[in-house]
Scaffold this motif. Structure first.
Motif, mmCIF file in Angstrom:
data_model
loop_
_atom_site.group_PDB
_atom_site.id
_atom_site.type_symbol
_atom_site.label_atom_id
_atom_site.label_comp_id
_atom_site.label_asym_id
_atom_site.label_seq_id
_atom_site.Cartn_x
_atom_site.Cartn_y
_atom_site.Cartn_z
ATOM 1 N N LEU A 48 34.573 33.710 46.053
ATOM 2 C CA LEU A 48 34.661 32.562 45.375
ATOM 3 C C LEU A 48 34.829 32.346 43.755
ATOM 4 O O LEU A 48 35.703 32.002 43.163
ATOM 5 C CB LEU A 48 33.760 31.182 45.738
ATOM 6 N N ILE A 49 33.878 33.060 43.465
ATOM 7 C CA ILE A 49 33.303 33.356 41.903
ATOM 8 C C ILE A 49 34.534 34.201 41.103
ATOM 9 O O ILE A 49 34.983 33.793 40.257
ATOM 10 C CB ILE A 49 31.943 33.819 41.772
ATOM 11 N N ARG A 50 34.787 35.507 41.849
ATOM 12 C CA ARG A 50 35.629 36.186 41.498
ATOM 13 C C ARG A 50 37.220 35.634 41.276
ATOM 14 O O ARG A 50 38.030 35.747 40.412
ATOM 15 C CB ARG A 50 35.785 37.301 42.056
ATOM 16 N N ILE A 51 37.489 34.635 42.350
ATOM 17 C CA ILE A 51 38.852 34.128 42.435
ATOM 18 C C ILE A 51 38.864 33.176 41.104
ATOM 19 O O ILE A 51 40.046 33.206 40.166
ATOM 20 C CB ILE A 51 39.065 33.330 43.507
ATOM 21 N N CYS A 52 37.842 32.435 40.844
ATOM 22 C CA CYS A 52 37.729 31.500 39.651
ATOM 23 C C CYS A 52 37.905 32.283 38.284
ATOM 24 O O CYS A 52 38.424 31.584 37.282
ATOM 25 C CB CYS A 52 36.660 30.646 39.718
ATOM 26 N N LEU A 53 37.362 33.495 38.394
ATOM 27 C CA LEU A 53 37.425 34.350 36.966
ATOM 28 C C LEU A 53 38.875 34.972 36.720
ATOM 29 O O LEU A 53 38.949 35.965 35.912
ATOM 30 C CB LEU A 53 36.153 35.283 37.256
ATOM 31 N N THR A 242 29.328 43.653 46.258
ATOM 32 C CA THR A 242 30.616 43.021 46.658
ATOM 33 C C THR A 242 31.310 42.974 45.269
ATOM 34 O O THR A 242 32.683 43.355 45.259
ATOM 35 C CB THR A 242 30.209 41.625 47.185
ATOM 36 N N THR A 243 30.721 42.445 44.396
ATOM 37 C CA THR A 243 31.791 42.405 43.020
ATOM 38 C C THR A 243 32.149 43.545 42.453
ATOM 39 O O THR A 243 33.096 43.487 41.840
ATOM 40 C CB THR A 243 30.946 41.426 42.123
ATOM 41 N N ASN A 244 31.414 44.774 42.486
ATOM 42 C CA ASN A 244 31.827 45.958 42.348
ATOM 43 C C ASN A 244 33.047 46.442 43.004
ATOM 44 O O ASN A 244 33.957 46.930 42.371
ATOM 45 C CB ASN A 244 30.700 47.201 42.328
ATOM 46 N N VAL A 245 32.974 46.250 44.450
ATOM 47 C CA VAL A 245 34.213 46.473 44.991
ATOM 48 C C VAL A 245 35.216 45.742 44.768
ATOM 49 O O VAL A 245 36.426 46.215 44.808
ATOM 50 C CB VAL A 245 33.635 46.254 46.638
ATOM 51 N N TRP A 246 34.990 44.270 44.656
ATOM 52 C CA TRP A 246 36.346 43.729 44.271
ATOM 53 C C TRP A 246 36.880 44.221 42.943
ATOM 54 O O TRP A 246 38.023 44.006 42.799
ATOM 55 C CB TRP A 246 35.659 42.022 44.145
ATOM 56 N N THR A 247 35.983 44.368 42.015
ATOM 57 C CA THR A 247 36.545 44.675 40.611
ATOM 58 C C THR A 247 37.309 46.337 40.818
ATOM 59 O O THR A 247 38.339 46.279 40.033
ATOM 60 C CB THR A 247 35.408 45.209 39.487
ATOM 61 N N MET A 248 36.921 46.877 41.652
ATOM 62 C CA MET A 248 37.563 48.285 41.798
ATOM 63 C C MET A 248 38.969 48.048 42.513
ATOM 64 O O MET A 248 39.765 48.491 41.956
ATOM 65 C CB MET A 248 36.784 49.147 42.793
ATOM 66 N N GLY A 249 38.963 47.150 43.665
ATOM 67 C CA GLY A 249 40.313 46.808 44.113
ATOM 68 C C GLY A 249 41.308 46.227 43.240
ATOM 69 O O GLY A 249 42.415 46.478 42.890
#
Length: 426
Positions: A48-53, A242-249
């Motif tokens: 949710l946070i990464r979608i907002c960012l 989780t945030t590292n994997v999101w950033t990588m993808g």
């Protein structure tokens, strides 16, 4: 760490509320006291946070590319004013203002995530100490303390002692193994993310100090994560992994579909785009048109990969237009070489020079193919005896110079009157 986390205590209530809402959903599926329910709640918080960012991430990409473009100018300013630091700073700020870039823009996603990260750390620390925090009441606190992720409590740390781990209902070995694996995965994902940025999405034609800084960060960040990771609770490790994997993808998607000009990723992208456009004989999506439009607008400033793309289209009879479309059947197109020179291809065929005839063909009156030209009279050769006397003159009088008439002298004879041969003297 506890002191820093307390500074962001004002945001712990929203963060805890979001976690509780997700927990109420996953608790109905996996059970309210399971590690899956609480772990997936933290993962959902990250998503949710990464979608907002995402808007900030787009700004980060633009800022990073703008900084790469400005590196040669920044290097010139540093060399020019190396003895005057104040003037150097003024010129740097002027350059940033003129180009519309901000060095801090590349750090926006990390800075924006920091409050949520420390707020989550504050919430998990409260669970570990057994104190309610935010919207987490006594019942939720008891449920969270029972939650284990692969045998490790949600609030346990790698540095916790035997007594503290046993109070959370786990063994020290399980906690050490789980946290160590998660720290290694967290550091490895950070290293791979930075490495693919350096090896695939950096303009290799420009060597700047910015590239050296990025290469240094590629090794510094994983070490920092490993050092600080031993003091993170398991729940925070889940968040950061989780945030590292999101950033990588997310970065892999950007590198594949919107690579930096001059990088290896752009070469691979333009090769795929060339095959796609050649197959369909047109650009199909808005993104493809934008890429082709930008390449056409560069003109002679195209890099080697962009020139190769344009030339590949030209060879199959396609021409990129200024609006990003690709048309077929142009009468004439230009092929740009690596040195910027252009050559024209296509169009009307070049006029061929007639094949040169040999002397015997010219004398016999035959064509280049060996056939005799139709209607041509039989030419006279030096082997045929002329019926006219050698001293005969044409009806129009003596040949005048410049009239263009041929001499009557036969091949092998001298021009003018012939002297009779004198008898040989014995």
């Amino acid at each position: 760490m506890d002191t820093i986390a307390s500074l962001f205590s004002f945001i712990t209530t929203p963060v805890s509320w979001v976690i509780v809402q997700f927990h109420s959903v996953y608790g109905k599926i996996f059970g309210p006291d399971t590690g899956w329910a609480w772990g997936l709640s933290i993962v959902s918080l990250v998503i949710l946070i990464r979608i907002c960012l995402i808007p900030l991430f787009v700004k980060q990409i633009k800022a990073t590319r703008a900084m790469q473009t400005l590196q040669p100018e920044m290097k010139k300013i540093q060399e020019r004013y190396k003895n005057d630091k104040q003037r150097q700073s003024e010129e740097m700020m002027k350059l940033y203002k003129e180009s519309g870039t901000n060095p801090l823009s590349s750090c926006l996603p990390i800075l924006a995530q920091s409050p949520f990260f420390f707020a989550l750390y504050h919430v998990l620390n409260g669970i570990a100490t057994g104190s309610t925090i935010g919207v987490i009441n006594e019942s939720l606190l008891a449920s969270a303390r029972k939650a284990h992720i692969f045998g490790a409590p949600l609030a346990a740390k790698f540095t916790d002692g035997q007594s503290k781990v046993e109070a959370l209902g786990a063994s020290l070995t399980d906690v050490r193994v789980v946290t160590a694996i998660m720290i290694v995965m967290m550091s490895a994902s950070q290293f791979y993310t930075q490495r693919q940025l350096m090896t695939k999405n950096v303009d290799t034609t420009v060597k700047t100090p910015f590239m050296q800084q990025q290469k240094m960060l590629m090794y510094v960040f994983p070490v920092m994560f490993a050092v600080f990771g031993i003091n993170f609770p398991v729940g925070v490790l889940v968040y950061w992994l989780t945030t590292n994997v999101w950033t990588m993808g997310q970065q892999m998607y950007v590198i594949r579909n919107n690579p930096t000009p001059g990088s290896k990723a752009q070469a691979a992208y333009l090769e795929r785009l060339q095959k796609h456009v050649t197959h369909h004989e047109k650009t199909r999506s808005r993104g493809e048109k934008a890429i082709v439009k930008a390449i056409v607008a560069k003109g002679r400033d195209r890099n080697e990969f962009e020139r190769k793309f344009i030339n590949s289209l030209t060879k199959v009879g396609l021409v990129a237009q200024a609006d990003g479309t690709v048309v077929k059947g142009q009468a004439e197109a230009t092929v740009e070489a690596e040195d910027g020179t252009t050559t024209t291809t296509g169009g009307a065929p070049k006029r061929q020079q007639p094949k040169r005839q040999s002397k015997s063909q010219r004398q016999s009156g035959t064509t280049a193919g060996g056939a005799k030209a139709a209607g041509d009279p039989e030419p006279k050769t030096s082997l045929t005896k002329s019926d006219d006397p050698q001293d005969a003159k044409p009806a129009g009088g003596a040949n005048k110079p410049g009239t263009g008439t041929r001499s009557k002298a036969q091949s092998g004879q001298r021009k003018g009157p012939q002297r009779p041969k004198s008898p040989s003297k014995k």
